[in-house]
Design an enzyme around this catalytic site. Sequence first.
Site, PDB file in Angstrom:
ATOM      1  N   SER A 207       1.087  -1.453  -0.361  1.00 19.81           N
ATOM      2  CA  SER A 207       0.290   0.136   0.513  1.00 19.81           C
ATOM      3  C   SER A 207       0.722   0.998  -0.176  1.00 19.81           C
ATOM      4  CB  SER A 207      -0.707   0.130   0.895  1.00 19.81           C
ATOM      5  OG  SER A 207      -1.946   0.537   0.694  1.00 19.81           O
ATOM      6  N   ASP A 345     -10.261  -3.022  -5.674  1.00 17.94           N
ATOM      7  CA  ASP A 345     -10.024  -2.849  -4.290  1.00 17.94           C
ATOM      8  C   ASP A 345     -10.498  -1.449  -4.372  1.00 17.94           C
ATOM      9  OD1 ASP A 345      -8.067  -1.334  -2.632  1.00 17.94           O
ATOM     10  OD2 ASP A 345      -6.239  -1.510  -3.293  1.00 17.94           O
ATOM     11  N   HIS A 376      -8.177  -4.288  -0.668  1.00 21.25           N
ATOM     12  CA  HIS A 376      -6.689  -3.801  -0.464  1.00 21.25           C
ATOM     13  C   HIS A 376      -6.523  -4.720   0.308  1.00 21.25           C
ATOM     14  CE1 HIS A 376      -4.751  -0.824  -0.481  1.00 21.25           C
ATOM     15  NE2 HIS A 376      -4.199  -0.544   0.357  1.00 21.25           N
TER      16      HIS A 376
END
Length: 425
Positions: A207, A345, A376
Amino acid sequence: MNAMLETPELPAVFDGVKLAAVAAVLYVIVRCLNLKSPTAPPDLYFQDSGLSRFLLKSCPLLTKEYIPPLIWGKSGHIQTALYGKMGRVRSPHPYGHRKFITMSDGATSTFDLFEPLAEHCVGDDITMVICPGIANHSEKQYIRTFVDYAQKNGYRCAVLNHLGALPNIELTSPRMFTYGCTWEFGAMVNYIKRTYPQTQLVVVGFSLGGNIVCKYLGETQANQEKVLCCVSVCQGYSALRAQETFMQWDQCRRFYNFLMADNMKKIILSHRQALFGDHVKKPQSLEDTDLSRLYTATSLMQIDDNVMRKFHGYNSLKEYYEEESCMRYLHRIYVPLMLVNAADDPLVHESLLTIPKSLSEKRENVMFVLPLHGGHLGFFEGSVLFPEPLTWMDKLVVEYANAICQWERNKSQCSDTEQMEAELE
């Protein structure tokens, strides 16, 4: 008489209403859980080259169907929520040593070091340098699970703890982690290079960590020395382009934005004495009024504008996002680079995925992997209801790293053979 004749019809009417209600509920469930969505291998974007052909042969997960848990695994929201709340199933507790590094501005950076638990498949000394997601650290469950799996595959792991993220580590300067600051990650990598001069590096970012590691590698060619490859999972590539999409209600991004902003506020306020105290020499642009604005912030953008950008002296939010995003550095990365996102996501808008797609069309060292499902940082696998402890993502990163190590070993062996043949001639 008419009333007596009509009464038997009432139960049939009620049964019809019940059936309609049940049908409506089932329709909502099917739509929300995305049950009609097919399972398939991930979409791959890459240039035809010797490296890409080798990866397709050596990484079965790239061409194998990714099958999430049947009941809920096709919902990006549930995958994301389970990652955020549950982390992982039966998370292990790898044993490591915490290291402390004093930065030039007085900040105290920390990272955790985990030694390998087995010999690596190519017999070399390989260290994974790992950067977690926003406000995350080595104690998060998804990091623990990944580190344990990497250790068992012969990797030493170094995991950065984002500045200010660990609740039991006090800040020693009026600064905490930001969207794209690479200082602490660079300090950790330099420590590994000094302490283990024979080791080679596999760079991994999750991320926000994906943005940091790609920016770090692209900042200077020297940062890519001794680096075998880089893997970035679920990053958004451009904070500036993502800003508008993150304020939209489509895919509930505005709600996720609020939740992450609330978490960021808690972290910042837990360090308010170190950041806003009267005894602290704060950045000139960081004022006490920013603390009052922080209390009323409902989005990450408001927090970034009022607080985060000022740690590094940016004049505007636009300048901060432009300078801190990895998008302008991606073309400077020359080591093998795998970029992974999930099509469902809810945090990364589909328009942002044109960035890795475009890059993979121009650079032979880049492969973009896009499975249909995973949310995610979820990527759970399982049969019906209960997910497996290891995720598709955990296995893919290690499988890719193993393949790159074998590729480099084969290249060196081929070059040694060619050199011997040349000397004999």
